[in-house]
Motif scaffolding. Structure first.
Motif, PDB file in Angstrom:
ATOM      1  N   SER A  69       0.835  -1.210   0.000  1.00  0.00           N
ATOM      2  CA  SER A  69       0.000   0.000   0.000  1.00  0.00           C
ATOM      3  C   SER A  69       0.861   1.247   0.000  1.00  0.00           C
ATOM      4  CB  SER A  69      -0.939  -0.017   1.211  1.00  0.00           C
ATOM      5  OG  SER A  69      -0.212   0.023   2.411  1.00  0.00           O
ATOM      6  N   GLU A  70       2.051   1.135   0.657  1.00  0.00           N
ATOM      7  CA  GLU A  70       2.936   2.279   0.690  1.00  0.00           C
ATOM      8  C   GLU A  70       3.468   2.592  -0.700  1.00  0.00           C
ATOM      9  OE1 GLU A  70       7.255   3.292   2.621  1.00  0.00           O
ATOM     10  OE2 GLU A  70       5.912   1.997   3.753  1.00  0.00           O
ATOM     11  N   ASP A  71       3.830   1.544  -1.462  1.00  0.00           N
ATOM     12  CA  ASP A  71       4.349   1.742  -2.801  1.00  0.00           C
ATOM     13  C   ASP A  71       3.266   2.266  -3.740  1.00  0.00           C
ATOM     14  OD1 ASP A  71       6.784   0.812  -1.960  1.00  0.00           O
ATOM     15  OD2 ASP A  71       6.432  -1.259  -2.610  1.00  0.00           O
ATOM     16  N   GLU A  72       2.023   1.831  -3.560  1.00  0.00           N
ATOM     17  CA  GLU A  72       0.954   2.170  -4.483  1.00  0.00           C
ATOM     18  C   GLU A  72       0.176   3.406  -4.063  1.00  0.00           C
ATOM     19  OE1 GLU A  72      -1.433  -1.289  -4.397  1.00  0.00           O
ATOM     20  OE2 GLU A  72       0.089  -2.620  -5.207  1.00  0.00           O
ATOM     21  N   SER A  73       0.474   3.958  -2.908  1.00  0.00           N
ATOM     22  CA  SER A  73      -0.347   5.039  -2.365  1.00  0.00           C
ATOM     23  C   SER A  73      -0.345   6.252  -3.283  1.00  0.00           C
ATOM     24  CB  SER A  73       0.150   5.437  -0.971  1.00  0.00           C
ATOM     25  OG  SER A  73       1.477   5.898  -1.033  1.00  0.00           O
ATOM     26  N   GLU A  74      -1.489   6.907  -3.323  1.00  0.00           N
ATOM     27  CA  GLU A  74      -1.685   8.101  -4.139  1.00  0.00           C
ATOM     28  C   GLU A  74      -1.649   9.316  -3.224  1.00  0.00           C
ATOM     29  OE1 GLU A  74      -2.238  10.199  -7.647  1.00  0.00           O
ATOM     30  OE2 GLU A  74      -2.003   8.022  -7.427  1.00  0.00           O
ATOM     31  N   VAL A  75      -0.671  10.189  -3.442  1.00  0.00           N
ATOM     32  CA  VAL A  75      -0.519  11.370  -2.594  1.00  0.00           C
ATOM     33  C   VAL A  75      -1.362  12.503  -3.165  1.00  0.00           C
ATOM     34  CG1 VAL A  75       1.089  13.045  -1.623  1.00  0.00           C
ATOM     35  CG2 VAL A  75       1.809  10.670  -1.934  1.00  0.00           C
ATOM     36  N   VAL A  76      -2.171  13.097  -2.315  1.00  0.00           N
ATOM     37  CA  VAL A  76      -3.034  14.207  -2.710  1.00  0.00           C
ATOM     38  C   VAL A  76      -2.391  15.512  -2.253  1.00  0.00           C
ATOM     39  CG1 VAL A  76      -5.307  15.273  -2.459  1.00  0.00           C
ATOM     40  CG2 VAL A  76      -5.092  12.777  -2.552  1.00  0.00           C
ATOM     41  N   SER A  77      -2.143  16.423  -3.185  1.00  0.00           N
ATOM     42  CA  SER A  77      -1.548  17.723  -2.882  1.00  0.00           C
ATOM     43  C   SER A  77      -2.633  18.795  -2.812  1.00  0.00           C
ATOM     44  CB  SER A  77      -0.522  18.095  -3.957  1.00  0.00           C
ATOM     45  OG  SER A  77      -1.178  18.273  -5.207  1.00  0.00           O
ATOM     46  N   SER A 120     -14.021   1.270   0.303  1.00  0.00           N
ATOM     47  CA  SER A 120     -13.705   2.327   1.267  1.00  0.00           C
ATOM     48  C   SER A 120     -12.407   2.032   1.996  1.00  0.00           C
ATOM     49  CB  SER A 120     -14.850   2.463   2.280  1.00  0.00           C
ATOM     50  OG  SER A 120     -16.059   2.812   1.650  1.00  0.00           O
ATOM     51  N   LEU A 121     -12.238   0.795   2.440  1.00  0.00           N
ATOM     52  CA  LEU A 121     -11.026   0.410   3.160  1.00  0.00           C
ATOM     53  C   LEU A 121      -9.791   0.584   2.287  1.00  0.00           C
ATOM     54  CD1 LEU A 121      -9.871  -0.863   5.768  1.00  0.00           C
ATOM     55  CD2 LEU A 121     -10.226  -3.093   4.729  1.00  0.00           C
ATOM     56  N   SER A 122      -9.866   0.116   1.043  1.00  0.00           N
ATOM     57  CA  SER A 122      -8.725   0.242   0.132  1.00  0.00           C
ATOM     58  C   SER A 122      -8.400   1.705  -0.149  1.00  0.00           C
ATOM     59  CB  SER A 122      -9.015  -0.486  -1.183  1.00  0.00           C
ATOM     60  OG  SER A 122      -9.110  -1.876  -0.984  1.00  0.00           O
ATOM     61  N   ALA A 123      -9.434   2.522  -0.360  1.00  0.00           N
ATOM     62  CA  ALA A 123      -9.211   3.931  -0.672  1.00  0.00           C
ATOM     63  C   ALA A 123      -8.543   4.660   0.485  1.00  0.00           C
ATOM     64  CB  ALA A 123     -10.539   4.600  -1.022  1.00  0.00           C
ATOM     65  N   ILE A 124      -8.985   4.416   1.709  1.00  0.00           N
ATOM     66  CA  ILE A 124      -8.409   5.094   2.876  1.00  0.00           C
ATOM     67  C   ILE A 124      -6.965   4.649   3.094  1.00  0.00           C
ATOM     68  CG2 ILE A 124      -8.598   5.376   5.382  1.00  0.00           C
ATOM     69  CD1 ILE A 124     -11.655   5.116   5.003  1.00  0.00           C
ATOM     70  N   GLN A 125      -6.663   3.392   2.786  1.00  0.00           N
ATOM     71  CA  GLN A 125      -5.288   2.909   2.914  1.00  0.00           C
ATOM     72  C   GLN A 125      -4.375   3.472   1.835  1.00  0.00           C
ATOM     73  OE1 GLN A 125      -5.854  -1.351   2.826  1.00  0.00           O
ATOM     74  NE2 GLN A 125      -5.737  -1.512   5.055  1.00  0.00           N
ATOM     75  N   LEU A 126      -4.911   3.676   0.635  1.00  0.00           N
ATOM     76  CA  LEU A 126      -4.065   4.025  -0.502  1.00  0.00           C
ATOM     77  C   LEU A 126      -3.995   5.521  -0.784  1.00  0.00           C
ATOM     78  CD1 LEU A 126      -5.008   1.169  -3.006  1.00  0.00           C
ATOM     79  CD2 LEU A 126      -3.085   1.287  -1.435  1.00  0.00           C
ATOM     80  N   ILE A 127      -4.990   6.293  -0.365  1.00  0.00           N
ATOM     81  CA  ILE A 127      -4.972   7.744  -0.603  1.00  0.00           C
ATOM     82  C   ILE A 127      -4.328   8.426   0.605  1.00  0.00           C
ATOM     83  CG2 ILE A 127      -6.363   9.809  -0.991  1.00  0.00           C
ATOM     84  CD1 ILE A 127      -8.457   8.042  -2.303  1.00  0.00           C
ATOM     85  N   ARG A 128      -3.304   9.225   0.344  1.00  0.00           N
ATOM     86  CA  ARG A 128      -2.579   9.878   1.429  1.00  0.00           C
ATOM     87  C   ARG A 128      -2.541  11.388   1.208  1.00  0.00           C
ATOM     88  NH1 ARG A 128       2.116   7.663   0.817  1.00  0.00           N
ATOM     89  NH2 ARG A 128       3.435   9.423   0.286  1.00  0.00           N
TER      90      ARG A 128
END
Length: 376
Positions: free
Chosen positions: A60-68, A184-192
């Motif tokens: 999840s850390e590698d695939e996470s999407e960072v929101v600016s 929902s669980l996947s999105a909260i884990q992957l969106i940062r």
């Protein structure tokens, strides 16, 4: 958006079920999305431990999407475009064919989401740890994708395919909820979120978005009720009082009302851990820490305040919805509750500057050197 409910014997159960289906993904998604900490240890031992772990932390850390901040400003614009497009499609095109198309899309993305959800659930209950397979696709020495899975994931994939097939054939509301919770669980884990500034911009922008599309038009309610897909969690209002052959009367909560505040709650938890590690002499987003600190419990004032505020905001949404017997924009209550909660805690603790200077993005070596030069 939450849909209005009427008074019946199962009303309390309905509200409790909707709230529980919102809180579960947020709580576990926040912990699952924490950046993985590393400890100075023997490389061989680390490799063996990683190969025996089916935890998705590193994935999840590698695939996470960072929101600016720039992304956050555009959220209401993109959301409005998608929402209005769906409204026009349902209004002027054959609803049945569109539903088939969207059902197929959600089925394709739902299988991996359900697989990950079921595998995590089994692992958390049993504590099982299995050898992990690695499948890497490369082109000219460049890695295109790297899949990591275990025998447990393969078994759960079979279950996920079965649930998906059952949902496609029956549109059962329980199967739909499984998809909604997994998404929902996947999105909260992957969106940062990269900072609290970005989080507050996102919450306030979607606060206006939700109010406009629910109170200003019939677009939001129309799309939510016409589209029979896993974009919401459902619970029958008449579950305890329905008569034979009587259809379910569903109450609903949109996934956006779970995911959007959920990523902000997850940011609060990340800030709590960063504050604790800094107090122990390990500053930074992902510092190298001793093994003893990797899984130690830490104070969570911001997470507790934000999570509690979300609960109170959701309860307020349900209460107002029931009182006025009309659909409510849940972010009208959730956005201010979550954002104000962390700001108030920071003011009381005298940490407002630390709150707004916190970032989940690691600084480059050059940036760190420049900061040190400025400090000198």
């Amino acid at each position: 958006m939450a849909e209005a409910t009427t008074l019946d014997a199962g009303l309390g159960l309905t509200y409790a079920a909707l709230i529980a289906m919102a809180l579960g993904p947020i709580y576990f998604g926040a912990y699952g999305g924490l950046a993985r900490l590393k400890s100075p240890k023997d490389e061989k031992k680390e490799k063996v431990e990683d190969d025996l772990s089916d935890s998705s932390d590193d994935e999840s850390e590698d695939e996470s999407e960072v929101v600016s901040s720039e992304d956050a400003y555009m959220f209401p614009v993109y959301g409005s475009g998608v929402l209005f497009s769906l409204y026009m499609v349902f209004k002027y095109l054959n609803k049945e064919y569109i539903t088939y198309l969207l059902t197929g899309y959600f089925s394709i993305i739902g299988v991996p989401a359900l697989t990950k959800f079921f595998a995590g659930l089994v692992r958390s209950i049993t504590g099982i740890r299995l050898p992990r397979y690695h499948v890497q696709v490369t082109k000219r020495a460049k890695s295109l994708t790297h899949l990591k899975f275990t025998d447990l994931h393969l078994a759960m994939a079979v279950v996920a395919i079965g649930v998906t097939a059952y949902y496609v054939l029956t549109k059962n509301w329980i199967a739909s909820n499984l998809f909604g919770i997994a998404f929902s669980l996947s999105a909260i884990q992957l969106i940062r979120l990269d900072s609290f500034k970005t989080g507050i911009i996102m919450l306030m922008g979607l606060f206006v978005y939700d109010i406009f599309w629910v109170f200003g038009t019939d677009v939001m309610v129309s799309v939510a009720t016409k589209f029979d897909g896993p974009i919401k969690v459902l619970w029958p209002r008449n579950l305890l009082s329905m008569q034979p052959e009587e259809p379910y009367k569903m109450a609903m909560l949109g996934l956006g009302d779970i995911v959007v505040p959920g990523v902000f709650v997850a940011l609060s938890l990340a800030f709590d851990r960063a504050q604790f590690l800094a107090s122990q002499g390990y500053p930074g987003v992902k510092p190298v820490v001793p093994r003893a600190l990797r899984h130690v419990s830490f104070p969570k004032p911001y997470f507790t305040a934000c999570f509690t505020a979300y609960i109170l905001g959701l309860v307020t949404t349900m209460a107002v919805m029931h009182f006025f017997q009309a659909a409510q924009p849940a972010l009208l209550y959730l956005s201010p509750a979550c954002s104000l909660s962390v700001i108030l805690v920071a003011l009381v603790r005298g940490e407002l500057s630390s709150l707004f200077s916190f970032t989940t993005e690691e600084k480059s070596e050059d940036a760190s050197k420049d900061e040190k030069k400025k400090e000198s």
